[in-house]
Design an enzyme around this catalytic site. Structure first.
Site, PDB file in Angstrom:
ATOM      1  N   LYS A  34     -86.700 -13.870  31.283  1.00  0.00           N
ATOM      2  CA  LYS A  34     -85.688 -14.699  31.946  1.00  0.00           C
ATOM      3  C   LYS A  34     -84.766 -13.859  32.818  1.00  0.00           C
ATOM      4  O   LYS A  34     -83.549 -13.985  32.784  1.00  0.00           O
ATOM      5  CB  LYS A  34     -84.858 -15.448  30.892  1.00  0.00           C
ATOM      6  CG  LYS A  34     -85.696 -16.391  30.050  1.00  0.00           C
ATOM      7  CD  LYS A  34     -84.828 -17.092  29.018  1.00  0.00           C
ATOM      8  CE  LYS A  34     -85.637 -18.004  28.143  1.00  0.00           C
ATOM      9  NZ  LYS A  34     -86.174 -17.341  26.967  1.00  0.00           N
ATOM     10  N   CYS A  35     -85.358 -13.012  33.607  1.00  0.00           N
ATOM     11  CA  CYS A  35     -84.619 -12.063  34.439  1.00  0.00           C
ATOM     12  C   CYS A  35     -84.925 -12.367  35.901  1.00  0.00           C
ATOM     13  O   CYS A  35     -85.990 -12.882  36.219  1.00  0.00           O
ATOM     14  CB  CYS A  35     -85.087 -10.653  34.052  1.00  0.00           C
ATOM     15  SG  CYS A  35     -84.468  -9.313  35.064  1.00  0.00           S
ATOM     16  N   GLY A  36     -84.002 -12.020  36.776  1.00  0.00           N
ATOM     17  CA  GLY A  36     -84.255 -12.190  38.205  1.00  0.00           C
ATOM     18  C   GLY A  36     -85.460 -11.380  38.671  1.00  0.00           C
ATOM     19  O   GLY A  36     -86.077 -11.695  39.688  1.00  0.00           O
ATOM     20  N   THR A  38     -88.194 -11.002  36.791  1.00  0.00           N
ATOM     21  CA  THR A  38     -89.374 -11.469  36.060  1.00  0.00           C
ATOM     22  C   THR A  38     -90.590 -11.690  36.959  1.00  0.00           C
ATOM     23  O   THR A  38     -91.717 -11.414  36.533  1.00  0.00           O
ATOM     24  CB  THR A  38     -89.031 -12.741  35.237  1.00  0.00           C
ATOM     25  OG1 THR A  38     -88.014 -12.389  34.294  1.00  0.00           O
ATOM     26  CG2 THR A  38     -90.233 -13.276  34.493  1.00  0.00           C
TER      27      THR A  38
END
Length: 158
Positions: A34-36, A38
């Site tokens: 859930k990371c920018g 990803t």
């Protein structure tokens, strides 16, 4: 200690010794669902498909130490990676990459290739490139696209 002296547990619970990767070029990445950053899973998988037959292995290590961006269970993380990005490279169980519970492999990798924050991992998707002899060649910042390190991978695969 060398890279090949360590082991880690795959998503399926199987213990893997890094010595199984002797003779291969290895890219180790701490990941998050859930990371920018990803979407880098897509590029990592593309590189893996392109070079796996020439000896590249990519080892993904989910980590929840950065803004709680991988809070799911190992099963949820694995399913997410496969469903959303078609990940076929090896994914390991969730680990810590910094602090008192950091995985021994990461302690070693950080000692071999320091980053902007010295021995700390700054964020998700920090990448370590390891040659066929188990030497840590280079560390890449989280924002460096996996596609931008293809030249370095190709050089080691020759």
């Amino acid at each position: 200690m060398k890279f090949y002296d360590f082991s880690a547990t795959k998503m399926n619970g199987q213990e893997v010794r890094m010595e199984e990767y002797k003779g291969k070029v290895v890219l180790v990445v701490n990941t998050a669902s859930k990371c920018g950053l990803t979407p880098q899973f897509k590029d990592l998988e593309q590189i893996y498909q392109e070079y796996k037959d020439r000896g590249l292995e990519i080892l993904g290590f989910p980590c929840n130490q950065f803004a709680n961006q991988d809070s799911g269970s190992n099963e949820e993380i694995h399913e997410f990676c496969q469903l959303n990005y078609g990940v076929t490279f090896t994914m390991f169980e969730k680990i810590d990459v910094n602090g008192e519970n950091e995985h021994p492999l990461y302690k070693y990798l950080k000692s071999q290739a320091k980053g902007i924050m010295g021995n700390k991992i700054k964020w998700n998707f920090t990448k370590f490139l390891i040659d066929r002899d188990g030497n840590v060649i280079k560390r890449y910042a989280p924002t460096v696209s996996p596609l931008k390190i293809k030249k370095d991978i190709e050089a080691l695969l020759k």
